[in-house]
Scaffold this motif. Sequence first.
Motif: not given
Length: 213
Positions: A19-23, A126-131, A53-59, A41-51
């Motif tokens: 199941p997907s959880q919030s990030i 699967p954590d893709i929902v976040g602000r 391979d499909d992790v993405t960052f956008s600025w 300019l730093s950016c990091s995240f917290f997620s309940w799942h392991w990092t």
Amino acid sequence: MLTFVALALVLFLGIGPQPSQSITIYTGWERHALVGSDIRLSCSFFSWHWTSDDVTFSWSYRADGSRDSISVFHYTGGVAYLDNKGPFRDRLEFVGNPARRDGSIMIKGVDFGDNGTFTCDAKNPPDIVGRPSAVRLLVFEKVPIQAGVITGAIIGAVLGLLVLIVVIYYLMRFLVARRVFNLSVSKHGKKKGKEGSQPRQLWRPPPLTCGPL
């Protein structure tokens, strides 16, 4: 029956789509920089799942006074796509480490025209929902003293003054007590001196008187 057993094994072993959880995404709130300097300019995240391979960052970037945002950086599939047409062409560098959930970027040679808001968004399937989180960049000719520094200096000065007052108070009490003690000892010594200086009277027997015969 076999379908029921298979479904039970899937539920017991945790096999199947997770199941997907919030990030939760983190950036600084405000960054100050000098004209011509480089700023991270730093950016990091917290997620309940392991990092993943499909992790993405956008600025994205929105200049002060503008309503529109433009995309300046995107990381996906292990590849960093830098801005090659916008205001940060040849000045933006990816300095993060996606394996450690770090999507930081570096802006080189900042100028007054770079003042604005930078927004970072991250996905860790699967954590893709976040602000998304935003940080404001302020470029100065001289970096101003932050309010926290001024507040700390004021608090330090007040505490130093209180300590000084307490020290003076106890010093005055000690000096007064010492003065009273010295006066008491001096009076007691004078009193003893007076008593010792008085002449001693020798005892003499009363005169003999003879009555009439």
